[in-house]
Design an enzyme around this catalytic site. Structure first.
Site, PDB file in Angstrom:
ATOM      1  N   THR A 178      17.244 -31.751  18.297  1.00 54.70           N
ATOM      2  CA  THR A 178      15.813 -32.534  18.015  1.00 54.70           C
ATOM      3  C   THR A 178      14.746 -31.710  18.625  1.00 54.70           C
ATOM      4  O   THR A 178      14.121 -30.679  17.929  1.00 54.70           O
ATOM      5  CB  THR A 178      15.876 -33.997  18.805  1.00 54.70           C
ATOM      6  OG1 THR A 178      16.201 -33.833  20.233  1.00 54.70           O
ATOM      7  CG2 THR A 178      16.705 -34.818  17.926  1.00 54.70           C
ATOM      8  N   THR A 215      19.995 -37.662  26.762  1.00 53.44           N
ATOM      9  CA  THR A 215      19.821 -37.669  25.189  1.00 53.44           C
ATOM     10  C   THR A 215      20.585 -36.540  24.988  1.00 53.44           C
ATOM     11  O   THR A 215      20.055 -35.279  24.560  1.00 53.44           O
ATOM     12  CB  THR A 215      18.341 -37.724  24.945  1.00 53.44           C
ATOM     13  OG1 THR A 215      18.525 -37.716  23.499  1.00 53.44           O
ATOM     14  CG2 THR A 215      17.595 -36.591  25.215  1.00 53.44           C
ATOM     15  N   GLU A 304      13.190 -28.793  28.253  1.00 53.53           N
ATOM     16  CA  GLU A 304      11.734 -28.673  27.684  1.00 53.53           C
ATOM     17  C   GLU A 304      10.698 -28.194  28.549  1.00 53.53           C
ATOM     18  O   GLU A 304      10.604 -28.608  29.790  1.00 53.53           O
ATOM     19  CB  GLU A 304      11.338 -30.271  27.258  1.00 53.53           C
ATOM     20  CG  GLU A 304      12.375 -30.864  26.096  1.00 53.53           C
ATOM     21  CD  GLU A 304      12.015 -32.315  25.970  1.00 53.53           C
ATOM     22  OE1 GLU A 304      12.431 -32.797  24.842  1.00 53.53           O
ATOM     23  OE2 GLU A 304      11.400 -33.034  26.723  1.00 53.53           O
ATOM     24  N   SER A 441       4.872 -37.734  17.434  1.00 53.22           N
ATOM     25  CA  SER A 441       3.832 -37.374  16.381  1.00 53.22           C
ATOM     26  C   SER A 441       4.290 -36.187  15.294  1.00 53.22           C
ATOM     27  O   SER A 441       5.301 -35.587  15.456  1.00 53.22           O
ATOM     28  CB  SER A 441       2.495 -36.581  16.901  1.00 53.22           C
ATOM     29  OG  SER A 441       2.872 -35.582  17.881  1.00 53.22           O
TER      30      SER A 441
END
Length: 441
Positions: A178, A215, A304, A441
């Site tokens: 992802t 996740t 991230e 988004s």
């Protein structure tokens, strides 16, 4: 549109360098498996891979094991796979199907049906016996799957895009990503006695990562012969010391699943829980644990917005549980992580996190506690605290150490218990906020 462009630029900043360093150019892969990945229409860009399948082609039923999230809002695929493992006791699970881009979590009865349909269609196309496939999903929570796209994509993938080449494995690893900036894939060969076996594994994860899994999806496969009960215990041990010993942001997801499949295609004596297998069992446990740690560390390296890879090494605790709890406490401290991002040798934040760790009386004695920075290049370490007494810190030397991407922080509790644990984390940067502020988004 501007949000998408900004997110792309943030991710692209890390992708090229990390991919070049951590994505393998070649690999060795276990006998009797086919894997692959394609785009089926879960992700909106029309091209990014979002569907993966792994299949045992050995001709004999494989053994399987799995560990799952402890989040109370377990996603539909977690519930379906958990039920399959329980009902089959890990015997005869021969395939795994994964979609990325949508978590199929908190999606009610429709979500359960969609997960079950993914299993049914995969089993049918691959000519498995019913209930032979584990299902996983990852992505945005709360939206129903574009299930028609997935169910039409499964036959396309299974019939035309599976294989055992290095590219097939890269495609499979890519299809489960992802916000990852690179696919995470590791493989190796090892020997137990006179037998040579191969182990391959892949995982995804970059955010919403903390102990008891987050996740985080992944699976290991081997051609070693292992009983389901032995494989389950080995996997649990390995995951506790790898995927349950990492953190990026302290958030636990709804979808975590780590699975293992062993098909025995390389032959040799079955590894099970009998005392006669104790030595072979211990060797396999070590191989899988070391392997799991390699994969788990890639998740942290791809955290991230992360710019640092930090190992928290706790020594001389009263118990492994204490050592891990203390290491976790430091690794999850936002103040500590932001200090590391700012290259600030603020060791008081380390002590603060040690002090509030969930451990019993006598587990932390301030007068016996020592802390130091250990450079990974082998140069001299920097002592910060020695037996509860602060050291005069050379700020210039501290800045040199903190300028490196990799860092070890060693915490010696001095209890005499002799137990230790390692935990892996990353820093917390401005980019983390940007990525997660724009995630949908």
């Amino acid at each position: 549109m501007m949000k998408n462009i900004l997110l792309y630029k943030v991710l692209a900043r890390y992708t090229s360098t990390k991919a070049a360093r951590f994505v393998p150019k070649t690999g060795v892969y276990p006998k009797g498996y086919e894997v692959g990945g394609i785009h089926c229409g879960v992700k909106k860009d029309g091209k990014t891979f979002d569907l993966a399948i792994l299949h045992n082609t050995h001709g004999k039923d494989a053994s399987a094991a799995a560990v799952f999230t402890t989040n109370k809002f377990k996603a539909a695929p977690v519930q379906v796979s958990q039920k399959l493992i329980k009902e089959t006791k890990g015997a005869g699970i021969n395939s795994i199907v994964v979609n990325s881009g949508n978590a199929n979590a908190v999606t009610g009865a429709q979500g359960m049906k969609d997960a079950e349909d993914m299993v049914i269609v995969t089993d049918s196309v691959l000519e498995n016996k019913p209930n032979s496939t584990l299902v996983m999903s990852t992505g945005v929570i709360g939206n129903n799957l574009p299930i028609d796209n997935i169910l039409s994509g499964i036959p396309k993938l299974a019939l035309s895009h599976l294989g055992n080449s290095h590219q097939n494995w890269i495609d499979c690893a890519t299809a489960i990503c992802t916000t990852d900036t690179f696919p995470k894939l590791v493989s190796k060969q090892f020997t137990i006695g006179k037998d040579t076996y191969t182990l391959a594994g892949l995982c995804k994860g970059a955010g919403m990562i903390c102990p008891n899994m987050a996740t985080l999806l992944g699976f290991f496969v081997t051609d070693a012969p292992v009983s389901p009960s032995a494989l389950q215990l080995i996997l649990k041990y390995a995951v506790d010391r790898s995927f349950n010993s990492i953190t990026v942001d302290g958030d636990m997801s709804t979808n975590d699943t780590i699975a293992a499949i062993a098909n025995g295609a390389a032959g040799g004596e079955l590894i099970d829980l009998n005392s006669s297998c104790a030595e072979r069992y211990a060797e396999l446990q070590k191989e899988i644990t070391d392997f799991a740690q390699q994969l788990a560390q890639l998740v942290v390296r791809d955290g991230e917005g992360a710019t640092k890879f930090i190992t928290i090494k706790v020594k001389d605790a009263l118990s492994y549980k204490d050592a891990k709890s203390i290491a976790s406490s430091v690794a999850n401290s936002s103040l500590f992580k932001t200090a590391m991002y700012g290259k600030d040798a603020n060791w008081g934040r380390i002590l603060c996190a040690i002090g509030y760790a969930d451990v019993g009386n006598g587990s932390v004695v301030p007068q016996k506690t020592s802390v130091k920075f250990v450079p990974v290049d082998g140069s001299e370490s920097l002592q910060l605290l020695q037996n509860g007494e602060p050291e005069k810190v050379d700020e210039e030397r501290a800045s040199e150490i903190l300028a490196d991407e990799d860092l070890v922080i060693e915490i010696d509790l001095g209890t005499g218990g002799g137990q230790g644990a390692d935990f892996w984390t990353c820093d917390l940067s401005h980019e983390y906020v940007t990525i997660n502020g724009d995630y949908r988004s």
